[in-house]
Every structure is written in structure tokens, then in C-alpha cells.
Design an enzyme around this catalytic site. Structure first.
Site, PDB file in Angstrom:
ATOM      1  N   GLU A  38     -65.377  74.837   5.081  1.00 45.98           N
ATOM      2  CA  GLU A  38     -65.869  76.008   5.806  1.00 45.98           C
ATOM      3  C   GLU A  38     -65.438  77.302   5.120  1.00 45.98           C
ATOM      4  O   GLU A  38     -66.194  78.260   5.055  1.00 45.98           O
ATOM      5  CB  GLU A  38     -65.386  75.977   7.257  1.00 45.98           C
ATOM      6  CG  GLU A  38     -66.028  74.886   8.099  1.00 45.98           C
ATOM      7  CD  GLU A  38     -67.542  75.056   8.222  1.00 45.98           C
ATOM      8  OE1 GLU A  38     -68.046  76.185   8.066  1.00 45.98           O
ATOM      9  OE2 GLU A  38     -68.226  74.046   8.444  1.00 45.98           O
ATOM     10  N   TYR A 121     -66.234  82.316  13.981  1.00 47.80           N
ATOM     11  CA  TYR A 121     -67.062  81.255  13.392  1.00 47.80           C
ATOM     12  C   TYR A 121     -66.206  80.099  12.867  1.00 47.80           C
ATOM     13  O   TYR A 121     -66.427  78.932  13.194  1.00 47.80           O
ATOM     14  CB  TYR A 121     -67.953  81.792  12.242  1.00 47.80           C
ATOM     15  CG  TYR A 121     -68.523  80.632  11.482  1.00 47.80           C
ATOM     16  CD1 TYR A 121     -69.590  79.925  12.024  1.00 47.80           C
ATOM     17  CD2 TYR A 121     -67.927  80.156  10.311  1.00 47.80           C
ATOM     18  CE1 TYR A 121     -70.071  78.780  11.389  1.00 47.80           C
ATOM     19  CE2 TYR A 121     -68.391  79.026   9.681  1.00 47.80           C
ATOM     20  CZ  TYR A 121     -69.465  78.349  10.224  1.00 47.80           C
ATOM     21  OH  TYR A 121     -69.916  77.214   9.618  1.00 47.80           O
ATOM     22  N   ASP A 139     -73.049  80.885  12.642  1.00 47.15           N
ATOM     23  CA  ASP A 139     -73.146  81.596  11.366  1.00 47.15           C
ATOM     24  C   ASP A 139     -74.491  82.328  11.302  1.00 47.15           C
ATOM     25  O   ASP A 139     -75.249  82.342  12.271  1.00 47.15           O
ATOM     26  CB  ASP A 139     -72.955  80.628  10.185  1.00 47.15           C
ATOM     27  CG  ASP A 139     -74.157  79.698  10.010  1.00 47.15           C
ATOM     28  OD1 ASP A 139     -75.029  79.659  10.921  1.00 47.15           O
ATOM     29  OD2 ASP A 139     -74.231  79.021   8.973  1.00 47.15           O
TER      30      ASP A 139
END
Ligand code: SF4
Length: 360
Positions: A38, A121, A139
Site C-alpha cells: 500500500e 486510506y 483511494d
């Protein structure tokens, strides 16, 4: 079945059938590996991350090895991914987990948010994908999908649109079977089908999409409205490749800010080439290299950052007698290969310095 439940179930089924087989998706049982993916994927294309992810995990296979590594080694392993701030935050986060959380990544959004580098996020993504928590990870791709599914007004970045997207996303997560899969399905749909010019004929939720119902693909493409754009600022940069005639090149750590903490070359900036060259001479003087009269132009290139564009002129200088001062030092070819240089400096180093072979 509610509309949200129908959308969630279709997206989860579509993802199970057609989701991309990416290496980090096979490692959902390893929260550290999910976190690394991520961090890398923020603002970076999947194809670029695919080329670095495995090597990074080979170098730092677990959280403890990352926490124990010197920052230089982490930045070096990050080279090519750009946005080095993410690497520093990942590193700081790993150290914080080792020092304050017994070496185990927290498994809740709140626990993750307390760590360096975890915004809403990232916390939502890791908590839902690695720990199965029922939370959204929204996102830019997800914003596009949800704005269209719900036909939400407002341009990207508008607080009202952000709130409406969050509500819509939370409803889908609530109705899902596997929140991590649902989040990835929404992001994947946004990356491959619900793209800027949507390919609605391939979409598993087309008959449930409010924007499509309003007028097909052309209507859907208008959501969300684009943000007002700020043009990047043009900056002239004079950059010097200073060589000592023994294969070494003058280099130094960048101060905090743009490309901060990475290795760089002496440079001057200005609104035009003349002023940039003047600023470079001053930088060289401070670095202990006064013979700036012998600077030779060796090429030029442009380098784009998010908010500014460098128009770089590369100048070379032979300075065998110079004694570097301050944070400047000579780096030989081996040290240059090992050091994490910012992208434009690496590019300038490919210019042939006086008495040197190219590639440094
Ligand atoms: Fe996006 Fe089209 Fe699917 Fe709506 S129908 S979610 S606009 S791809």
C-alpha cells in the site's frame, strides 16, 4: 436485498473472478507485506511497483528487519519508486511498531492511525485487507467509482463530495461479505473499467449505476467533476557534475524539502538560466569549489515534479584541487552506485564528467 448489498455482492463476485493476480494479493495473511504494497502503490503505477515489491521484501522480509535497517539502505531499496517521503514514513512506522507496539502491527484503524504514515486510506486498506476490519479504504479510483455509482455532484477534493463518497463507501463495506475484497474490488474497477472514459459495457454493476442510467458512458464520464488545476511552476536549474580527475564526483545530502535526504549534486535555481547559473556559482563557492569559470555546458533535460518543472542545464567542471566543505564530499563510482540519488541527479550523472567515463 438492498441496493448496497446487490452492488457489494456483484463487486465481490467480479473481483473473485476477474481481479488482477498481483503478488501482494497473495499475501493477505502478512500485514507487513500488505502495508509495504500500500505504501508503494500510493501515487505509483502498479507496473512500477511490480518491478520493486519482491526485491524490497527480499531485502527487508519482515517488520523487524526494516526497523533495524539504516535509512540509507531503505532509501536505496526504494529507488525508482519516487516520493521518498513514503519510504521514510514506512521506516519510521516500522520503528514505532517495534518500539511501542511489541513488534506487531496494530489491527484496528485507530491503532494504525497512531503510526507515522497512516492516513485514512492506508489505515483502512491495511485494516480491511490484512485484518478483515469492516472499514472503507477510499483511494482516487474509489472516489471516481462511487461518485458515478451514486451520481454525486461536486469536484474532487470538495469536502461535500468527500463526505458523500465516504457515506456511500461505508454502506457498501457494511453490506459486503469480505470488506478487504470489497475495497480492492472498488479500486480495481476504478483502475480497469470505471476509468476516466468508463468502459461501462464491461461493468458488473452497470444496471445499478446512477450516472450510467442518466445518459450512458458520456454522462458517467462527467463524474466526478475535475478539480481546478494549478499549473506546475517552471524553474531553471543549473546543475554541476564536478569531477576530481580520479573518478570521484562532488555530491552531498539534500536539505529537507524537495528530494530531501537523498544524495544530490551542486545546483542553482532561478527564474531563468542566467540566474540559475549565478546561483550555482554561489553554491560551488560554498562547497569549496571556487573555479567556476571553467564550467562547461554538457546537456539539458526537463524533469517534472507534481508542482514544479525543472529545466535543467548540466554543466561539468574539472576541479582536482578542490577541498569539499560543509556537507559536500567526493564520491567514487562504487559509492555513487550505492547512494540513493534523486532522479534528476542520477540523470545528470549519466553525463560524462571531465576525465570520467559515463554512467557514474
Ligand atoms: Fe463506472 Fe460505468 Fe460501471 Fe457506472 S456503469 S460504475 S460509470 S463503469
Amino acid at each position: 436485498m438492498t441496493r448496497a448489498a446487490r452492488i457489494a455482492s456483484r463487486l465481490e463476485a467480479w473481483y473473485a473472478r476477474e481481479g488482477r493476480d498481483l503478488p501482494w494479493r497473495r499475501r493477505r495473511d502478512d500485514p507487513y507485506a500488505v502495508w509495504v504494497s500500500e505504501a508503494m502503490l500510493q501515487q505509483t503505477r502498479v507496473e512500477t511497483v511490480l518491478g520493486r515489491y519482491g526485491a524490497f521484501l527480499d531485502r527487508f522480509p519482515d517488520l523487524a528487519s526494516l526497523a533495524a535497517a539504516p535509512e540509507d539502505a531503505v532509501l536505496k531499496a526504494w529507488e525508482g519508486l519516487g516520493y521518498y517521503r513514503r519510504a521514510r514514513l514506512l521506516h519510521a512506522g516500522a520503528r514505532a511498531v517495534v518500539e511501542h507496539a511489541g513488534g506487531r502491527l496494530p489491527d484496528t484503524v485507530e491503532g494504525l492511525r497512531a503510526l507515522p504514515g497512516f492516513g485514512p486510506y492506508m489505515a483502512g486498506a491495511v485494516a480491511s485487507i490484512a485484518f478483515g476490519r469492516r472499514c472503507a479504504a477510499t483511494d482516487a479510483n474509489a472516489v471516481r467509482v462511487l461518485a458515478r455509482l451514486e451520481r454525486l455532484d461536486g469536484s474532487r477534493g470538495d469536502p461535500a463530495l468527500t463526505r458523500a463518497v465516504a457515506t456511500a463507501h461505508a454502506a457498501l463495506v457494511e453490506a459486503s461479505i469480505d470488506p478487504g475484497a470489497l475495497n480492492q474490488a472498488v479500486m480495481d474497477l476504478g483502475a480497469r473499467v470505471c476509468v476516466r472514459r468508463p468502459r461501462c459495457s464491461l461493468c458488473p454493476v452497470r444496471d445499478l449505476c446512477a450516472a450510467f442510467a442518466d445518459g450512458g458512458e458520456a454522462a458517467a464520464a462527467r463524474y466526478p467533476a475535475p478539480p481546478a488545476r494549478r499549473a506546475p511552476r517552471d524553474v531553471a536549474v543549473a546543475m554541476a557534475v564536478v569531477a576530481d580527475g580520479k573518478g570521484r564526483v562532488l555530491a552531498g545530502r539534500r536539505p529537507p524539502g524537495l528530494l530531501g535526504g537523498l544524495w544530490g549534486l551542486p545546483l542553482g535555481e532561478g527564474p531563468d538560466a542566467g540566474q540559475a547559473a549565478g546561483a550555482l556559482v554561489a553554491t560551488l563557492h560554498e562547497a569549496g569549489v571556487p573555479a567556476a569559470d571553467d564550467l562547461r555546458s554538457a546537456g539539458a533535460f526537463d524533469w517534472a515534479f507534481t508542482h514544479r518543472r525543472w529545466h535543467v542545464e548540466v554543466l561539468t567542471l574539472a576541479a582536482a584541487e578542490a577541498v569539499p566543505t560543509g556537507s559536500w564530499t567526493w564520491l567514487d563510482a562504487t559509492a555513487r552506485a550505492d547512494a540513493a540519488f534523486g532522479g534528476p541527479f542520477r540523470r545528470a550523472l549519466a553525463t560524462k564528467p571531465p576525465g570520467e567515463s559515463p554512467g557514474g
